[in-house]
Design an enzyme around this catalytic site. Structure first.
Site, PDB file in Angstrom:
ATOM      1  N   CYS A 111      17.949  47.291  -7.884  1.00 25.24           N
ATOM      2  CA  CYS A 111      17.724  45.883  -7.553  1.00 25.24           C
ATOM      3  C   CYS A 111      18.937  45.042  -7.965  1.00 25.24           C
ATOM      4  CB  CYS A 111      16.425  45.397  -8.185  1.00 25.24           C
ATOM      5  SG  CYS A 111      15.802  43.853  -7.462  1.00 25.24           S
ATOM      6  N   HIS A 212      12.662  49.151  -6.327  1.00 22.50           N
ATOM      7  CA  HIS A 212      12.410  49.585  -7.701  1.00 22.50           C
ATOM      8  C   HIS A 212      11.787  50.981  -7.693  1.00 22.50           C
ATOM      9  CE1 HIS A 212      13.248  46.047 -10.286  1.00 22.50           C
ATOM     10  NE2 HIS A 212      13.155  45.412  -9.127  1.00 22.50           N
ATOM     11  N   GLU A 214      11.473  53.107  -9.977  1.00 22.25           N
ATOM     12  CA  GLU A 214      10.700  53.401 -11.189  1.00 22.25           C
ATOM     13  C   GLU A 214       9.249  52.960 -11.047  1.00 22.25           C
ATOM     14  OE1 GLU A 214      11.813  49.113 -11.824  1.00 22.25           O
ATOM     15  OE2 GLU A 214      12.697  50.871 -10.847  1.00 22.25           O
TER      16      GLU A 214
END
Length: 245
Positions: A111, A212, A214
């Site tokens: 990001c 993102h 994660e």
């Protein structure tokens, strides 16, 4: 020994328990969980002067998400919606990136981290994406990583890592890459044309995504970073285990 992956951290005010309200360095646990699941050891890197000196002891680097990059770093005045700018974080992460490139340490930008990869090479950013694309689809709800589809260039390193050219990604951002920096190549796009991934053309070891990972269930980007951090011969090129052996 498993490779050591440094992750840039936030500097924020935080409250926890019934007592504490302090300035802290913090990071969403999802980042460290993803690094651990890939077989590496995570280390948080606070935005402090001199933190780039730690890169010589690392095997990989993640530039994490966060607030907006100061527009003067890409030659623009601040727009009304630009927020969360921290000069110390911009400086610390720019130094981390420079040290990683100098030491042949592989880098994943997430990001804001992807945007920094572009700005570091002279690229620019759209300061408020809804003004460009005409909708709020990249950040539809506050504090929620909503999905949207992304198309990946079939001949790109990004596609090889992800193993596909079409996927839904968890997203939360209001800025995006505008002009590409020197030797920065766009490799994925949202349906509205927003750049969603970049690679450095002059190295196999730098990749950034606007989403993102994660916060999703696809570990491929973290597995890639750990594999590159563990690659035979990488330590001899200047990586962490060579520096600490």
């Amino acid at each position: 020994m498993p490779p050591v992956i440094g992750i840039s951290a936030y500097a924020e005010r935080a409250r926890w328990g019934r007592t504490w309200d302090l300035d802290v360095h913090l990071l969403a646990q999802a980042y460290t969980d993803a690094v651990v699941a890939s077989g590496a050891v995570p280390v948080l890197l606070p935005p402090v002067s001199g933190v780039a000196g730690a890169v010589g002891r690392l095997d990989g680097l993640i530039l994490a998400g966060g607030g907006d990059i100061a527009p003067d770093r890409y030659g623009a005045p601040a727009a009304p919606d630009t927020a969360g700018v921290q000069d110390r974080r911009d400086a610390a992460e720019s130094a981390l990136l420079a040290a990683a490139l100098a030491g042949a340490v592989p880098v994943l930008g997430v990001c804001r981290g992807m945007q920094l990869l572009n700005v570091a090479r002279g690229g620019t950013l759209h300061q408020h994406l809804p003004d460009v694309v005409g909708h709020e689809g990249h950040r539809p709800r506050a504090g929620v990583f909503d999905p949207h589809p992304v198309t990946v260039a079939a001949d790109s390193r990004t596609a090889r890592i992800l193993g596909r050219t079409r996927l839904d990604v968890p997203t939360y951002h209001h800025q995006a890459v505008a002009g590409l920096g020197e030797r920065v190549v766009a490799t994925a796009w949202a349906d509205d044309g927003t750049v969603e991934a970049v690679e450095y053309a002059d190295t196999e070891d730098v990749l950034g995504v606007q989403w993102h990972p994660e916060m999703g269930d696809d570990p491929s980007l973290f597995d890639w970073l750990t594999a590159r951090a563990s690659a035979p011969g990488r330590a001899q090129a200047g990586g962490g285990r060579a520096a600490t052996a």
